[in-house]
Design a protein around this motif. Structure first.
Motif, PDB file in Angstrom:
ATOM      1  N   THR A  85       0.825  -1.203   0.000  1.00 18.69           N
ATOM      2  CA  THR A  85       0.000   0.000   0.000  1.00 18.69           C
ATOM      3  C   THR A  85       0.859   1.252   0.000  1.00 18.69           C
ATOM      4  OG1 THR A  85      -1.735  -1.176   1.231  1.00 18.69           O
ATOM      5  CG2 THR A  85      -1.832   1.235   1.226  1.00 18.69           C
ATOM      6  N   VAL A  86       1.859   1.265   0.882  1.00 21.73           N
ATOM      7  CA  VAL A  86       2.759   2.411   0.969  1.00 21.73           C
ATOM      8  C   VAL A  86       3.498   2.606  -0.363  1.00 21.73           C
ATOM      9  CG1 VAL A  86       4.886   3.232   2.047  1.00 21.73           C
ATOM     10  CG2 VAL A  86       3.027   2.361   3.459  1.00 21.73           C
ATOM     11  N   ALA A  87       3.918   1.503  -0.987  1.00 17.56           N
ATOM     12  CA  ALA A  87       4.638   1.596  -2.257  1.00 17.56           C
ATOM     13  C   ALA A  87       3.781   2.255  -3.328  1.00 17.56           C
ATOM     14  CB  ALA A  87       5.080   0.204  -2.713  1.00 17.56           C
ATOM     15  N   ILE A  88       2.532   1.855  -3.432  1.00 21.64           N
ATOM     16  CA  ILE A  88       1.634   2.433  -4.441  1.00 21.64           C
ATOM     17  C   ILE A  88       1.436   3.922  -4.194  1.00 21.64           C
ATOM     18  CG2 ILE A  88      -0.774   2.460  -5.229  1.00 21.64           C
ATOM     19  CD1 ILE A  88      -0.758  -0.598  -4.868  1.00 21.64           C
ATOM     20  N   ILE A  89       1.192   4.298  -2.953  1.00 20.38           N
ATOM     21  CA  ILE A  89       0.952   5.705  -2.633  1.00 20.38           C
ATOM     22  C   ILE A  89       2.183   6.556  -2.907  1.00 20.38           C
ATOM     23  CG2 ILE A  89       0.542   7.304  -0.714  1.00 20.38           C
ATOM     24  CD1 ILE A  89      -1.401   5.211   0.432  1.00 20.38           C
ATOM     25  N   MET A  90       3.354   6.073  -2.488  1.00 24.25           N
ATOM     26  CA  MET A  90       4.558   6.882  -2.652  1.00 24.25           C
ATOM     27  C   MET A  90       4.989   6.963  -4.115  1.00 24.25           C
ATOM     28  SD  MET A  90       4.652   7.904   0.296  1.00 24.25           S
ATOM     29  CE  MET A  90       6.043   9.021   0.113  1.00 24.25           C
ATOM     30  N   ARG A  91       4.781   5.900  -4.880  1.00 28.83           N
ATOM     31  CA  ARG A  91       5.095   5.965  -6.313  1.00 28.83           C
ATOM     32  C   ARG A  91       4.159   6.941  -7.016  1.00 28.83           C
ATOM     33  NH1 ARG A  91       5.286  -0.560  -6.849  1.00 28.83           N
ATOM     34  NH2 ARG A  91       7.348  -0.900  -5.942  1.00 28.83           N
ATOM     35  N   LEU A  92       2.891   6.947  -6.599  1.00 23.68           N
ATOM     36  CA  LEU A  92       1.927   7.860  -7.203  1.00 23.68           C
ATOM     37  C   LEU A  92       2.303   9.311  -6.911  1.00 23.68           C
ATOM     38  CD1 LEU A  92      -0.737   8.122  -8.768  1.00 23.68           C
ATOM     39  CD2 LEU A  92      -1.927   8.058  -6.583  1.00 23.68           C
ATOM     40  N   LEU A  93       2.728   9.584  -5.694  1.00 25.69           N
ATOM     41  CA  LEU A  93       3.106  10.947  -5.321  1.00 25.69           C
ATOM     42  C   LEU A  93       4.480  11.341  -5.844  1.00 25.69           C
ATOM     43  CD1 LEU A  93       1.900  11.120  -1.600  1.00 25.69           C
ATOM     44  CD2 LEU A  93       0.797  12.115  -3.605  1.00 25.69           C
ATOM     45  N   GLY A  94       5.327  10.342  -6.090  1.00 27.76           N
ATOM     46  CA  GLY A  94       6.676  10.624  -6.556  1.00 27.76           C
ATOM     47  C   GLY A  94       7.579  11.190  -5.481  1.00 27.76           C
ATOM     48  N   TRP A 124       7.523  11.738   5.315  1.00 25.70           N
ATOM     49  CA  TRP A 124       6.514  12.691   4.876  1.00 25.70           C
ATOM     50  C   TRP A 124       5.242  12.652   5.722  1.00 25.70           C
ATOM     51  CZ3 TRP A 124       6.890  16.508   1.247  1.00 25.70           C
ATOM     52  CH2 TRP A 124       8.047  16.511   0.460  1.00 25.70           C
ATOM     53  N   GLY A 125       5.200  11.759   6.710  1.00 21.57           N
ATOM     54  CA  GLY A 125       4.059  11.716   7.618  1.00 21.57           C
ATOM     55  C   GLY A 125       2.831  11.027   7.070  1.00 21.57           C
ATOM     56  N   ASP A 151      -5.796   9.813   2.853  1.00 24.25           N
ATOM     57  CA  ASP A 151      -6.152  11.162   3.281  1.00 24.25           C
ATOM     58  C   ASP A 151      -4.904  12.020   3.443  1.00 24.25           C
ATOM     59  OD1 ASP A 151      -7.779  13.295   4.533  1.00 24.25           O
ATOM     60  OD2 ASP A 151      -6.752  12.669   6.375  1.00 24.25           O
ATOM     61  N   ARG A 152      -3.870  11.470   4.061  1.00 26.36           N
ATOM     62  CA  ARG A 152      -2.627  12.227   4.244  1.00 26.36           C
ATOM     63  C   ARG A 152      -1.951  12.496   2.902  1.00 26.36           C
ATOM     64  NH1 ARG A 152      -0.565   8.481   9.337  1.00 26.36           N
ATOM     65  NH2 ARG A 152      -1.922   9.402  10.917  1.00 26.36           N
ATOM     66  N   ALA A 153      -2.019  11.521   2.001  1.00 25.81           N
ATOM     67  CA  ALA A 153      -1.417  11.698   0.674  1.00 25.81           C
ATOM     68  C   ALA A 153      -2.127  12.801  -0.103  1.00 25.81           C
ATOM     69  CB  ALA A 153      -1.464  10.387  -0.105  1.00 25.81           C
ATOM     70  N   VAL A 154      -3.448  12.818  -0.044  1.00 28.35           N
ATOM     71  CA  VAL A 154      -4.219  13.857  -0.736  1.00 28.35           C
ATOM     72  C   VAL A 154      -3.871  15.231  -0.175  1.00 28.35           C
ATOM     73  CG1 VAL A 154      -6.554  14.786  -1.026  1.00 28.35           C
ATOM     74  CG2 VAL A 154      -6.120  12.360  -1.434  1.00 28.35           C
ATOM     75  N   GLY A 155      -3.686  15.294   1.150  1.00 31.63           N
ATOM     76  CA  GLY A 155      -3.313  16.563   1.770  1.00 31.63           C
ATOM     77  C   GLY A 155      -1.957  17.052   1.302  1.00 31.63           C
ATOM     78  N   ILE A 156      -0.991  16.152   1.218  1.00 37.21           N
ATOM     79  CA  ILE A 156       0.350  16.525   0.763  1.00 37.21           C
ATOM     80  C   ILE A 156       0.324  16.965  -0.694  1.00 37.21           C
ATOM     81  CG2 ILE A 156       2.615  15.560   0.192  1.00 37.21           C
ATOM     82  CD1 ILE A 156       2.470  13.997   2.813  1.00 37.21           C
ATOM     83  N   LEU A 186     -12.449  12.146   3.192  1.00 36.85           N
ATOM     84  CA  LEU A 186     -12.446  11.423   1.920  1.00 36.85           C
ATOM     85  C   LEU A 186     -13.827  10.947   1.499  1.00 36.85           C
ATOM     86  CD1 LEU A 186      -9.209   9.244   2.020  1.00 36.85           C
ATOM     87  CD2 LEU A 186      -9.646  11.321   0.732  1.00 36.85           C
ATOM     88  N   GLY A 187     -14.760  10.897   2.440  1.00 38.27           N
ATOM     89  CA  GLY A 187     -16.092  10.452   2.086  1.00 38.27           C
ATOM     90  C   GLY A 187     -16.186   8.957   1.891  1.00 38.27           C
ATOM     91  N   ASN A 188     -15.226   8.197   2.459  1.00 42.31           N
ATOM     92  CA  ASN A 188     -15.281   6.743   2.371  1.00 42.31           C
ATOM     93  C   ASN A 188     -16.060   6.194   3.546  1.00 42.31           C
ATOM     94  OD1 ASN A 188     -13.801   6.360   0.025  1.00 42.31           O
ATOM     95  ND2 ASN A 188     -11.866   6.571   1.118  1.00 42.31           N
ATOM     96  N   TYR A 189     -16.587   4.980   3.344  1.00 41.85           N
ATOM     97  CA  TYR A 189     -17.402   4.378   4.375  1.00 41.85           C
ATOM     98  C   TYR A 189     -16.630   3.333   5.154  1.00 41.85           C
ATOM     99  CZ  TYR A 189     -21.260   6.596   1.945  1.00 41.85           C
ATOM    100  OH  TYR A 189     -22.096   7.506   1.375  1.00 41.85           O
ATOM    101  N   ALA A 190     -17.049   3.104   6.380  1.00 46.74           N
ATOM    102  CA  ALA A 190     -16.369   2.145   7.243  1.00 46.74           C
ATOM    103  C   ALA A 190     -16.610   0.735   6.749  1.00 46.74           C
ATOM    104  CB  ALA A 190     -16.897   2.265   8.675  1.00 46.74           C
ATOM    105  N   PRO A 191     -15.621  -0.136   6.911  1.00 47.11           N
ATOM    106  CA  PRO A 191     -15.802  -1.538   6.552  1.00 47.11           C
ATOM    107  C   PRO A 191     -16.618  -2.256   7.616  1.00 47.11           C
ATOM    108  CG  PRO A 191     -13.658  -1.214   7.537  1.00 47.11           C
ATOM    109  CD  PRO A 191     -14.294   0.153   7.414  1.00 47.11           C
TER     110      PRO A 191
END
Length: 199
Positions: A85-94, A124-125, A151-156, A186-191
């Motif tokens: 998960t972290v890999a996908i997010i960080m690659r997307l953000l660069g 990057w938090g 959520d943190r990625a979108v904020g950054i 984010l408007g996501n729903y709880a699992p």
């Protein structure tokens, strides 16, 4: 797509529009030149043309965000780990970690394929360990953890939010207190089942 001119590294969030090239790059990389490139999708060894899930995987592979495993498989129906998960997010953000930043988690070592992305996400938090010395990279990520990271990625990235309110979710009482803010933004729903580990 756009890529950095000096290394050829694909910039995931980029496109050509009306003969102009646009790319979302970190502030730390704004002085680097960019160029337009033709990208190719990964040919996953488990590709199934009848499965629509592979469409997204192939698109993300062309963006440099998703890679196959050691067998070249995408495994779109498998669970995803915290490290993946972290890999996908960080690659997307660069985003990358500062060369002097050291990971202190005992279960994340420089020999691990995910060391760099975990280091960057921590610096990057975007993510926290499950304790001061543990990251649990091989444990499946929970939906709460994923939403908090996103959520943190979108904020950054300073990107906008859909505007939905997760407080309208019928199962909002199952969202842990530490994740409620992220769900609301984010408007996501709880699992139906959520994990307890902090994101």
């Amino acid at each position: 797509k756009a890529a950095y001119a000096d290394t050829g590294e694909v910039i995931p969030i980029s496109q050509c529009y009306r003969d102009r090239l646009y790319a979302l790059v970190p502030e730390t990389e704004t002085q680097r030149g960019i160029k337009a490139i033709a990208v190719t999708e990964t040919e996953f060894t488990d590709y199934d043309p009848a499965s629509p899930e592979f469409f997204a995987f192939k698109r993300m592979s062309a963006m440099g965000v998703v890679e196959g495993n050691e067998k070249g498989e995408a495994l779109p129906f498998d669970n995803i780990t915290r490290a993946e998960t972290v890999a996908i997010i960080m690659r997307l953000l660069g985003l990358k970690a500062n060369d002097k930043f050291d990971v202190t988690y005992k279960d994340v070592t420089p020999d691990d394929w995910f060391y760099g992305v975990v280091a960057a996400a921590t610096q990057w938090g975007i993510v926290e360990g499950t304790s001061d010395i543990s990251f649990e990279p091989h444990r499946n990520v929970t939906r709460e953890e994923f939403v908090v990271m996103a959520d943190r990625a979108v904020g950054i990235a300073r990107m906008g939010y859909p505007g939905d309110d997760a407080q309208m979710a019928v199962d909002r009482q199952f969202v842990s207190e530490w994740a409620q803010g992220a769900y609301g933004r984010l408007g996501n729903y709880a699992p139906s089942s959520v994990g307890e580990a902090d994101g």
